[in-house]
Design a protein around this motif. Sequence first.
Motif, PDB file in Angstrom:
ATOM      1  N   LYS A 176      17.450 -80.067  19.993  1.00  0.00           N
ATOM      2  CA  LYS A 176      18.790 -80.653  19.945  1.00  0.00           C
ATOM      3  C   LYS A 176      19.727 -80.792  21.221  1.00  0.00           C
ATOM      4  CE  LYS A 176      18.683 -77.333  16.912  1.00  0.00           C
ATOM      5  NZ  LYS A 176      19.362 -76.171  16.095  1.00  0.00           N
ATOM      6  N   PRO A 177      20.279 -81.518  21.268  1.00  0.00           N
ATOM      7  CA  PRO A 177      21.074 -82.573  20.500  1.00  0.00           C
ATOM      8  C   PRO A 177      19.869 -83.881  20.027  1.00  0.00           C
ATOM      9  CG  PRO A 177      21.637 -83.074  22.614  1.00  0.00           C
ATOM     10  CD  PRO A 177      20.955 -81.933  22.600  1.00  0.00           C
ATOM     11  N   GLU A 205      27.948 -77.583  18.821  1.00  0.00           N
ATOM     12  CA  GLU A 205      28.078 -79.071  18.965  1.00  0.00           C
ATOM     13  C   GLU A 205      26.883 -79.729  18.973  1.00  0.00           C
ATOM     14  OE1 GLU A 205      29.417 -76.773  20.653  1.00  0.00           O
ATOM     15  OE2 GLU A 205      31.654 -77.228  21.406  1.00  0.00           O
ATOM     16  N   THR A 206      25.827 -79.187  19.659  1.00  0.00           N
ATOM     17  CA  THR A 206      24.554 -80.034  19.600  1.00  0.00           C
ATOM     18  C   THR A 206      23.853 -80.212  18.137  1.00  0.00           C
ATOM     19  OG1 THR A 206      23.677 -77.786  20.245  1.00  0.00           O
ATOM     20  CG2 THR A 206      24.117 -79.162  22.040  1.00  0.00           C
ATOM     21  N   ASP A 207      24.126 -79.220  17.428  1.00  0.00           N
ATOM     22  CA  ASP A 207      23.748 -79.379  16.059  1.00  0.00           C
ATOM     23  C   ASP A 207      24.178 -80.591  15.447  1.00  0.00           C
ATOM     24  OD1 ASP A 207      22.116 -77.113  16.165  1.00  0.00           O
ATOM     25  OD2 ASP A 207      23.941 -75.846  15.677  1.00  0.00           O
ATOM     26  N   ASP A 247      20.205 -74.404  11.105  1.00  0.00           N
ATOM     27  CA  ASP A 247      20.154 -73.986  12.348  1.00  0.00           C
ATOM     28  C   ASP A 247      19.824 -72.342  12.107  1.00  0.00           C
ATOM     29  OD1 ASP A 247      19.889 -73.691  15.147  1.00  0.00           O
ATOM     30  OD2 ASP A 247      21.992 -72.992  15.103  1.00  0.00           O
ATOM     31  N   HIS A 283      25.648 -83.306  16.719  1.00  0.00           N
ATOM     32  CA  HIS A 283      25.302 -84.562  17.387  1.00  0.00           C
ATOM     33  C   HIS A 283      23.761 -84.651  17.082  1.00  0.00           C
ATOM     34  CE1 HIS A 283      28.059 -83.305  20.984  1.00  0.00           C
ATOM     35  NE2 HIS A 283      28.681 -83.964  19.792  1.00  0.00           N
ATOM     36  N   ALA A 284      23.097 -83.716  16.799  1.00  0.00           N
ATOM     37  CA  ALA A 284      21.563 -84.060  16.330  1.00  0.00           C
ATOM     38  C   ALA A 284      21.569 -84.614  14.702  1.00  0.00           C
ATOM     39  CB  ALA A 284      20.748 -82.585  16.154  1.00  0.00           C
TER      40      ALA A 284
END
Length: 222
Positions: free
Chosen positions: A134-135, A161-163, A8, A165-166
């Motif tokens: 993302k996610p 958190e979205t990273d 990221d 989940h992705a």
Amino acid sequence: MKRAVLFDLDGVLVDSRSAQLATLAGFATSALGRRVTVADLPAHAASTPRQRVMADLGLQGEINEDRWDAATATATLSCQVFQYVRETLTALRAFGVATGVITLRSRRRLPWLLPPDILALVDTVVCYEDATPKPAPDGLLLALDQLGVAPSEAVFVGDLETDVHAARAAGVIAVGAGWGFAGPEALAQAGADVVLPHSLDITAALLLLVGIGQRSEEAKRS
């Protein structure tokens, strides 16, 4: 077998928390016609979608991208890449590990945060306009397709958190960057496979995760 480490951008490669908050405050000041300081922003504004932050401040409708550009360009002048970045990208390249960046930033804004010598060390970049954000795993899978690397041979380093989940949706190892926006505890709760609380020794950790470090240690012992 080809391997890859994906990163990221904000909070992971670039120390941009202060700039993100300054962008939000500057844009809000211009759009709302009143002074909005960083202290006036909602809690967790740096890791909250900008549209939601603006709505919390009372701004309805679409965000004017020209005004957003002006606020972003000014705020990001203070951004710096983290100290580990150049060394880590150089080491990964030396070991034949491909690298990529997956970011919610638009492509035209990318050079505002990453200097040319750092961009030159990255093999591919997937920006906001290239894939579903993302996610969703789309950006990660697109980068891996461009690099010719299977998800099972890849690592993604993210700070939200979205990273995580992705990464899990894409089938790659999810590494939480504890020095970024969300913090180690939130990343662990989100299901990161590994959480690095700080960027010290990140090069060795990433090489180990893609199987290079283990081979190097075995070679030393043989």
